[in-house]
Design a protein around this motif. Structure first.
Motif, PDB file in Angstrom:
ATOM      1  N   GLY A  69       0.818  -1.206   0.000  1.00 50.19           N
ATOM      2  CA  GLY A  69       0.000   0.000   0.000  1.00 50.19           C
ATOM      3  C   GLY A  69       0.847   1.249   0.000  1.00 50.19           C
ATOM      4  O   GLY A  69       2.082   1.200   0.067  1.00 50.19           O
ATOM      5  N   ASP A  70       0.169   2.416  -0.072  1.00 52.21           N
ATOM      6  CA  ASP A  70       0.867   3.694  -0.161  1.00 52.21           C
ATOM      7  C   ASP A  70       1.643   4.047   1.100  1.00 52.21           C
ATOM      8  O   ASP A  70       2.746   4.585   1.035  1.00 52.21           O
ATOM      9  CB  ASP A  70      -0.132   4.829  -0.429  1.00 52.21           C
ATOM     10  N   ALA A  71       1.054   3.798   2.265  1.00 57.65           N
ATOM     11  CA  ALA A  71       1.547   4.371   3.515  1.00 57.65           C
ATOM     12  C   ALA A  71       3.010   4.043   3.792  1.00 57.65           C
ATOM     13  O   ALA A  71       3.735   4.875   4.346  1.00 57.65           O
ATOM     14  CB  ALA A  71       0.666   3.911   4.683  1.00 57.65           C
TER      15      ALA A  71
ATOM     16  N   CYS B 187       2.481  10.359  -3.535  1.00 59.72           N
ATOM     17  CA  CYS B 187       1.480  10.098  -2.498  1.00 59.72           C
ATOM     18  C   CYS B 187       0.882  11.378  -1.932  1.00 59.72           C
ATOM     19  O   CYS B 187      -0.156  11.327  -1.269  1.00 59.72           O
ATOM     20  CB  CYS B 187       2.093   9.259  -1.383  1.00 59.72           C
ATOM     21  N   ASP B 188       1.537  12.515  -2.151  1.00 53.10           N
ATOM     22  CA  ASP B 188       0.958  13.807  -1.789  1.00 53.10           C
ATOM     23  C   ASP B 188       0.179  14.297  -3.005  1.00 53.10           C
ATOM     24  O   ASP B 188       0.766  14.706  -4.007  1.00 53.10           O
ATOM     25  CB  ASP B 188       2.071  14.791  -1.413  1.00 53.10           C
TER      26      ASP B 188
ATOM     27  N   LYS C 173     -11.377  16.358  -0.713  1.00 52.10           N
ATOM     28  CA  LYS C 173     -10.739  15.156  -0.185  1.00 52.10           C
ATOM     29  C   LYS C 173      -9.422  15.506   0.501  1.00 52.10           C
ATOM     30  O   LYS C 173      -8.831  16.563   0.240  1.00 52.10           O
ATOM     31  CB  LYS C 173     -10.480  14.159  -1.308  1.00 52.10           C
ATOM     32  N   PRO C 174      -8.938  14.624   1.370  1.00 58.38           N
ATOM     33  CA  PRO C 174      -7.634  14.845   1.995  1.00 58.38           C
ATOM     34  C   PRO C 174      -6.530  14.826   0.938  1.00 58.38           C
ATOM     35  O   PRO C 174      -6.615  14.084  -0.047  1.00 58.38           O
ATOM     36  CB  PRO C 174      -7.489  13.664   2.954  1.00 58.38           C
ATOM     37  N   ALA C 175      -5.503  15.622   1.142  1.00 54.55           N
ATOM     38  CA  ALA C 175      -4.388  15.659   0.191  1.00 54.55           C
ATOM     39  C   ALA C 175      -3.563  14.374   0.246  1.00 54.55           C
ATOM     40  O   ALA C 175      -2.815  14.079  -0.693  1.00 54.55           O
ATOM     41  CB  ALA C 175      -3.498  16.861   0.459  1.00 54.55           C
ATOM     42  N   VAL C 176      -3.691  13.619   1.337  1.00 58.88           N
ATOM     43  CA  VAL C 176      -3.007  12.332   1.460  1.00 58.88           C
ATOM     44  C   VAL C 176      -4.023  11.309   1.950  1.00 58.88           C
ATOM     45  O   VAL C 176      -4.723  11.549   2.935  1.00 58.88           O
ATOM     46  CB  VAL C 176      -1.828  12.407   2.448  1.00 58.88           C
TER      47      VAL C 176
ATOM     48  N   ASN D 186      -1.197   6.250  -8.542  1.00 60.82           N
ATOM     49  CA  ASN D 186      -0.784   5.520  -7.342  1.00 60.82           C
ATOM     50  C   ASN D 186       0.475   4.720  -7.652  1.00 60.82           C
ATOM     51  O   ASN D 186       0.474   3.911  -8.589  1.00 60.82           O
ATOM     52  CB  ASN D 186      -1.892   4.567  -6.886  1.00 60.82           C
ATOM     53  N   PRO D 187       1.559   4.898  -6.869  1.00 61.23           N
ATOM     54  CA  PRO D 187       2.815   4.191  -7.153  1.00 61.23           C
ATOM     55  C   PRO D 187       2.811   2.771  -6.602  1.00 61.23           C
ATOM     56  O   PRO D 187       3.705   2.366  -5.862  1.00 61.23           O
ATOM     57  CB  PRO D 187       3.847   5.068  -6.437  1.00 61.23           C
ATOM     58  N   ARG D 188       1.816   2.003  -6.970  1.00 58.97           N
ATOM     59  CA  ARG D 188       1.620   0.650  -6.436  1.00 58.97           C
ATOM     60  C   ARG D 188       0.596  -0.063  -7.298  1.00 58.97           C
ATOM     61  O   ARG D 188      -0.013   0.537  -8.198  1.00 58.97           O
ATOM     62  CB  ARG D 188       1.095   0.723  -5.000  1.00 58.97           C
TER      63      ARG D 188
END
Length: 401
Positions: free
Chosen positions: A82-84, A110-111, A152-155, A279-281
């Protein structure tokens, strides 16, 4: 010879997590999960995965634990699903001289605000956008762009905190939700306000710089964007396919991506493809299953091959129409029962999975966590696959009171 280990940092205990563990074992690796909360991975015990407690927000702690593991194992690769923690994985791979993503590129991607700026600078079509930190800035941004807007949230991932606001009353309500303690922020609140790009919703999956497939997703009902159905391949003209493919590769160049998996989402508007998110995934469930059914490509296994320094094989072995339908309750309450009445036995049905058990409390929040299961099917044609899905859905029943 020491045993070859495959390190997974905070993979999701459901969804892609088990797929990575199973694929690692299939290629002869011993999966080891590093987590701040090992108890959440009890479901992986049957997969013979080792789970180790470590502060996964502390890079030095992760380096220390991986260094300790190297005394007992040959660490073949390190990744996340995942991204986190994907940027953290890139830093770990760099430290241990292992193949992995560029951590700076992942962090920029991701930002969502930084991502938007880089895409705009490269001339890639994106919605108009503004960044806001408080309710006044959110309102002013919406007034500048013009209602309706997406807020939406930026992250974040999984459409958490994402809503279409069609009036200033809805805007104020959602802003209060985001800033009033209901939404969980990992850092200082930053809100993205953007134009509502209208049109069919498509996604592209890429490995390296090779486009694996382009699909379609239906979501809703508005004002939320909970996924309802995913289809692969999308029914596109050659021109539309080429334009989406071209924009996809431009996104990789603009964001400094191009190693490993990338998932891109689009809206096909009156002016053509507009990039909603990069998304880098890998995309999550059910995209890997759809890709294997549609083309015979196991994206998770091929990603693992890259991570351990082997060459991946992305050629298509067959061509089918694959689709998934999500089960989404229409009310909050207690799930009394859920069952499939032989839906899984229907010819063409590849998978029926329920995410929850009876007596679970259902509290809808307008994001992907609202889904309680899915059905996946495949056949030679899109029409036949859709008919199989509908038959299967008709055999599934649940009750929420």
């Amino acid at each position: 010879m020491p045993r070859r280990a495959f390190i997974l940092v905070e993979i999701k205990p459901k969804g892609l997590g088990p797929l990575y563990v199973q694929a690692a074992r299939r290629v002869g690796l011993h999966p080891i999960v590093l987590s701040a909360d090992p108890a959440q991975y009890d479901n992986l015990a049957a997969e013979s995965a080792e789970v180790i407690r470590v502060d996964t927000d502390d890079l030095d702690a992760l380096i220390g634990e991986c260094s300790r593991l190297r005394a007992a194992y040959d660490i073949a690769g390190i990744t996340a699903a995942g991204d986190a923690f994907y940027a953290t994985v890139g830093k770990l791979c760099r430290y241990f001289n292992l193949p992995g993503p560029n951590p700076e590129s992942v962090e920029r991607c991701c930002d969502k605000f930084t991502q938007r700026k880089l895409l705009a600078k490269a001339g890639i079509p994106i919605p108009a956008y503004r960044l806001a930190a408080d309710a006044t800035e959110v309102k002013d941004s919406a007034a500048e762009i013009g209602l309706p807007v997406i807020v939406k949230p930026a992250v974040g991932t999984g459409c958490r905190g994402v809503r279409l606001c069609r009036s200033f009353d809805e805007l104020a309500e959602h802003t209060n939700y985001l800033l009033g303690g209901h939404h969980i922020w990992r850092s200082a609140p930053r809100i993205l306000v953007e134009e509502f790009a209208q049109g069919p919703h498509h996604w592209a999956d890429i490995m390296g710089d090779q486009i694996i497939g382009i699909g379609t997703v239906d979501s809703g009902p508005l004002p939320h964007f909970v996924g309802r159905e995913c289809t692969l391949p999308a029914l596109l003209t050659d021109d539309k396919h080429q334009r989406i493919a071209g924009v996809s590769l431009s996104c990789l160049r603009a964001l400094g991506l191009g190693w490993g998996p990338t998932g891109i989402e689009f809206r096909w508007t009156k002016g053509g493809p507009v990039v909603i998110e990069v998304n880098p995934r890998l995309h999550g469930i059910p995209v890997p299953q759809l890709t294997q059914l549609a083309y015979g490509i196991d994206l998770v296994t091929e990603h693992i091959k890259l991570v351990i320094g082997e060459e991946c094989d992305l050629h298509r072995r067959h061509s089918q129409a694959a689709a998934a339908r999500f089960l989404v309750p229409d009310r909050d309450g207690t799930l009394d029962w859920i069952g499939d009445s032989w839906a899984a036995a229907l010819p063409g049905v590849a998978e029926v999975e329920f995410y929850v058990k009876p007596k679970t409390q259902i509290v809808r929040k307008g994001h992907c966590g609202d889904t309680i299961g899915h059905v996946i099917a495949a056949s030679p044609t899109a029409a036949r696959t859709e008919a199989i899905l509908q038959r299967a859905i008709d055999l599934i029943d649940w009750s929420v009171t």
